[in-house]
Motif scaffolding. Structure first.
Motif, PDB file in Angstrom:
ATOM      1  N   TYR A 349       0.836  -1.198   0.000  1.00 25.47           N
ATOM      2  CA  TYR A 349       0.000   0.000   0.000  1.00 25.47           C
ATOM      3  C   TYR A 349       0.872   1.249   0.000  1.00 25.47           C
ATOM      4  CZ  TYR A 349      -4.458  -2.363   1.083  1.00 25.47           C
ATOM      5  OH  TYR A 349      -5.594  -3.111   1.043  1.00 25.47           O
ATOM      6  N   ASN A 350       0.432   2.256  -0.765  1.00 22.11           N
ATOM      7  CA  ASN A 350       1.084   3.557  -0.749  1.00 22.11           C
ATOM      8  C   ASN A 350       0.175   4.565  -0.044  1.00 22.11           C
ATOM      9  OD1 ASN A 350      -0.933   4.195  -2.611  1.00 22.11           O
ATOM     10  ND2 ASN A 350       0.416   3.930  -4.387  1.00 22.11           N
ATOM     11  N   TYR A 351       0.477   5.839  -0.211  1.00 19.07           N
ATOM     12  CA  TYR A 351      -0.295   6.888   0.469  1.00 19.07           C
ATOM     13  C   TYR A 351      -1.774   6.838   0.093  1.00 19.07           C
ATOM     14  CZ  TYR A 351      -1.989  11.650   1.394  1.00 19.07           C
ATOM     15  OH  TYR A 351      -2.718  12.740   1.805  1.00 19.07           O
ATOM     16  N   LEU A 352      -2.057   6.780  -1.207  1.00 17.18           N
ATOM     17  CA  LEU A 352      -3.450   6.790  -1.655  1.00 17.18           C
ATOM     18  C   LEU A 352      -4.175   5.517  -1.233  1.00 17.18           C
ATOM     19  CD1 LEU A 352      -3.099   8.372  -5.216  1.00 17.18           C
ATOM     20  CD2 LEU A 352      -3.872   9.462  -3.105  1.00 17.18           C
ATOM     21  N   ASP A 353      -3.500   4.363  -1.341  1.00 11.58           N
ATOM     22  CA  ASP A 353      -4.117   3.114  -0.892  1.00 11.58           C
ATOM     23  C   ASP A 353      -4.460   3.172   0.589  1.00 11.58           C
ATOM     24  OD1 ASP A 353      -3.737   1.971  -3.438  1.00 11.58           O
ATOM     25  OD2 ASP A 353      -1.711   1.325  -2.909  1.00 11.58           O
ATOM     26  N   THR A 354      -3.552   3.748   1.365  1.00 14.07           N
ATOM     27  CA  THR A 354      -3.754   3.831   2.813  1.00 14.07           C
ATOM     28  C   THR A 354      -4.987   4.667   3.144  1.00 14.07           C
ATOM     29  OG1 THR A 354      -1.376   3.578   3.226  1.00 14.07           O
ATOM     30  CG2 THR A 354      -2.690   4.562   4.987  1.00 14.07           C
ATOM     31  N   LEU A 355      -5.078   5.861   2.566  1.00 16.87           N
ATOM     32  CA  LEU A 355      -6.191   6.745   2.886  1.00 16.87           C
ATOM     33  C   LEU A 355      -7.521   6.240   2.331  1.00 16.87           C
ATOM     34  CD1 LEU A 355      -4.843  10.392   2.614  1.00 16.87           C
ATOM     35  CD2 LEU A 355      -4.705   8.766   4.486  1.00 16.87           C
ATOM     36  N   ALA A 356      -7.458   5.455   1.256  1.00 11.09           N
ATOM     37  CA  ALA A 356      -8.699   4.972   0.643  1.00 11.09           C
ATOM     38  C   ALA A 356      -9.254   3.731   1.333  1.00 11.09           C
ATOM     39  CB  ALA A 356      -8.454   4.676  -0.840  1.00 11.09           C
ATOM     40  N   HIS A 357      -8.513   3.156   2.269  1.00 15.93           N
ATOM     41  CA  HIS A 357      -8.955   1.891   2.868  1.00 15.93           C
ATOM     42  C   HIS A 357     -10.145   2.113   3.801  1.00 15.93           C
ATOM     43  CE1 HIS A 357      -8.815  -1.977   4.962  1.00 15.93           C
ATOM     44  NE2 HIS A 357      -8.152  -2.401   3.883  1.00 15.93           N
ATOM     45  N   PRO A 358     -11.082   1.159   3.834  1.00 16.31           N
ATOM     46  CA  PRO A 358     -12.258   1.280   4.716  1.00 16.31           C
ATOM     47  C   PRO A 358     -11.916   1.444   6.195  1.00 16.31           C
ATOM     48  CG  PRO A 358     -12.615  -0.444   3.084  1.00 16.31           C
ATOM     49  CD  PRO A 358     -11.190  -0.013   2.931  1.00 16.31           C
ATOM     50  N   ALA A 359     -10.733   0.996   6.625  1.00 13.46           N
ATOM     51  CA  ALA A 359     -10.361   1.122   8.042  1.00 13.46           C
ATOM     52  C   ALA A 359     -10.264   2.585   8.474  1.00 13.46           C
ATOM     53  CB  ALA A 359      -9.032   0.404   8.298  1.00 13.46           C
ATOM     54  N   LEU A 360     -10.064   3.491   7.516  1.00 10.98           N
ATOM     55  CA  LEU A 360      -9.919   4.916   7.827  1.00 10.98           C
ATOM     56  C   LEU A 360     -11.128   5.730   7.359  1.00 10.98           C
ATOM     57  CD1 LEU A 360      -6.998   3.820   8.141  1.00 10.98           C
ATOM     58  CD2 LEU A 360      -6.177   5.934   7.123  1.00 10.98           C
ATOM     59  N   ARG A 361     -12.177   5.043   6.971  1.00 11.04           N
ATOM     60  CA  ARG A 361     -13.304   5.710   6.317  1.00 11.04           C
ATOM     61  C   ARG A 361     -14.002   6.715   7.231  1.00 11.04           C
ATOM     62  NH1 ARG A 361     -16.895   1.439   3.740  1.00 11.04           N
ATOM     63  NH2 ARG A 361     -15.205   1.443   2.209  1.00 11.04           N
TER      64      ARG A 361
END
Length: 386
Positions: A349-361
Motif C-alpha cells: 500500500y502507498n499513500y493513496l491506498d492507505t487513505l482509501a482503505h475502509p479502516a480509515l473511512r
C-alpha cells in the motif's frame, strides 16, 4: 568572466535573500550552500586557522587580517547561539547518534527540544546532518517539528526545535498499558501517512518510522521526528542503526540473505518511499495489539527478525500474526495491515491506498487537523514541563 544580464540591484537583492535564507523559488543549489550561518562558520574557521602560530608568524598579511578582525570575531562569537544560552531541564530521548534534551532559553524562558550529536558520530550517520537540518527548517510545520536554531561547537552539532509536549506514541501506549481501539489507531495512522507524504514530497524517505519517532503536540496531533536514518530518494543502501522490528525487508542490514532484497538491490540502488509504509504497517499492528509482528520479544536479534520475515514471505497464504478470530482486531483492520505488510514494495500500500482503505473511512482525512475530532492523546497541560 562574462557580464551579467541582470541589473546590479537585482543581483545584490538575490544575494541578500540567499544569505538570509529567504529564497523561495528559482535555482536552489547556491542557497543550500550559502547562508548566514555557513558564512559565519567559514569566517570563524578561517580566522582560527590563520591564528595558528606557524601561519601567522610567517605571513605579514595574515597578521594584518587577524588584527583587523579580532574584535569583530569576538563580537560574532558572543552574538551567535551557543549551548550556554540554554538551561538543560531533562533528557527526553536518546537515539543511535545523539541525545535530545528539553531545554529552556535562559533569557526568554521559551522551552524547546535540543538534539545534540557528537561530530565523530555524525560522520557515521546514514544521512548527513545537513539533510536533517534541511528537513526541519523547510518541512511542512503541520507534520514536521519546526527548527528554531542550528549551531555547533568543537565537539557537537546542535539542533534546537519545537518541543512536542505530548510526548510520543510509544509513551502514550505505555501510559495506557492496553491497545488502542481501531478508531483511535486509524487517527494516528492517517496523520503519519500525511506526514510521510510531506516528507517524500521533499525528496526524502524516513526509514525509521516507529512509535518513538511519532511525536505528539500539545493537542495530540502527530509530528514525525528523528531524521537520523533518512535518505534522499535518489540515494540508497541498507539502513545502519535503524530499528530492525520496523525496517522494511528491502532495507535490512542482512539483506544479502533475503531473496526480495537481492532482487530489489539488483534492480536499483535507490531508496523508495514504500519502505516507510512497511514500517507504518508494523505500527498499525502494534497499536491494536501492543505486540510486534516479526519478533517475540525485545531480545530478538536482527537475524531472528529477518528469519521471521523470510518465513512470512515464503508462505503464499501468510497474514500478519494476529490472534485468531473472534479475538483481536476486525477483518477490516487485518486486511489493512496485510496491505501495508506486503513483502514486495511494488504491491505494498502507498499513500493513496492507505487513505482509501475502509479502516480509515470514518475520518475526515484531508482536513484531519482542522476538524473537531477528539485526538486520543489530547490532555490538558499547564506548560511545557507538565
Amino acid at each position: 568572466m562574462e557580464p551579467s544580464k541582470e541589473a546590479i540591484a537585482v543581483r545584490v537583492m538575490r544575494l541578500n535573500r540567499q544569505i538570509l535564507g529567504k529564497v523561495t523559488s528559482g535555482p536552489s543549489k547556491l542557497s543550500k550552500k550559502i547562508d548566514r550561518e555557513s558564512l559565519l562558520d567559514a569566517l570563524t574557521v578561517l580566522y582560527d586557522e590563520c591564528n595558528e602560530d606557524p601561519v601567522k608568524k610567517c605571513d605579514e598579511l595574515v597578521r594584518i587580517f587577524l588584527d583587523k578582525y579580532r574584535s569583530t570575531l569576538a563580537e560574532l562569537r558572543r552574538a551567535r547561539v551557543c549551548v550556554s544560552d540554554f538551561e538543560m531541564l531533562q533528557m527526553i530521548g536518546r537515539g543511535h547518534y545523539g541525545e535530545v534534551h528539553m531545554v529552556r532559553e535562559k533569557q526568554t524562558g521559551d522551552v524547546y527540544a535540543l538534539k545534540s550529536v557528537r561530530k565523530d558520530e555524525a560522520r557515521k550517520r546514514v544521512s548527513g546532518a545537513e539533510d536533517e537540518r534541511e528537513i526541519l527548517a523547510t518541512g511542512v510545520p503541520h507534520w514536521i517539528p519546526r527548527l528554531q536554531y542550528a549551531f555547533q561547537d568543537s565537539s557537537n552539532l546542535y539542533l534546537v526545535m519545537e518541543l512536542c509536549s505530548g510526548g510520543d506514541l510509544s509513551g502514550l501506549l505505555s501510559r495506557r498499558n492496553h491497545p488502542l481501539s481501531e478508531r483511535d489507531a486509524a487517527f494516528y495512522i492517517a496523520e503519519v501517512a500525511h506526514a510521510l507524504k510531506a516528507l517524500h514530497a521533499m525528496g526524502f524517505v524516513h526509514r525509521d518510522v516507529k512509535p518513538q519517532n511519532i511525536l505528539l503536540d500539545r493537542c495530540g496531533h502527530v509530528k514525525l521526528g528523528d531524521y537520523g536514518s533518512c535518505a534522499r530518494l535518489s540515494e540508497g543502501g541498507c539502513v545502519a542503526g535503524a530499528t530492525a522490528d520496523y525496517v522494511a525487508p528491502e532495507l535490512l542490514d542482512a539483506c544479502g540473505a533475503h531473496t526480495v532484497c537481492l532482487e530489489y538491490c539488483r534492480r536499483a540502488n535507490t531508496a523508495i518511499s514504500a519502505c516507510d509504509y512497511w514500517s507504518l504497517g508494523v505500527v498499525a499492528f502494534e497499536l491494536v495489539t501492543l505486540k510486534l509482528p516479526f519478533s517475540s520479544g525485545e531480545d530478538d536479534s536482527v537475524a531472528k527478525i529477518l528469519s521471521n520475515i523470510q518465513r512470512y514471505e515464503r508462505d503464499a497464504n501468510a497474514s500478519p500474526p494476529f490472534e485468531p478470530l473472534p479475538g483481536g482486531p476486525s477483518n477490516t483492520w487485518r486486511a489493512f495491515v496485510s496491505g501495508l505488510l506486503r513483502v514486495s514494495p511494488a504491491r505494498r500500500y502507498n499513500y493513496l491506498d492507505t487513505l482509501a482503505h475502509p479502516a480509515l473511512r470514518h475520518l475526515a482525512l484531508h482536513a484531519i487537523r482542522a476538524t473537531r475530532y477528539s485526538c486520543p492523546a489530547a490532555r490538558p497541560t499547564r506548560g511545557a514541563r507538565s
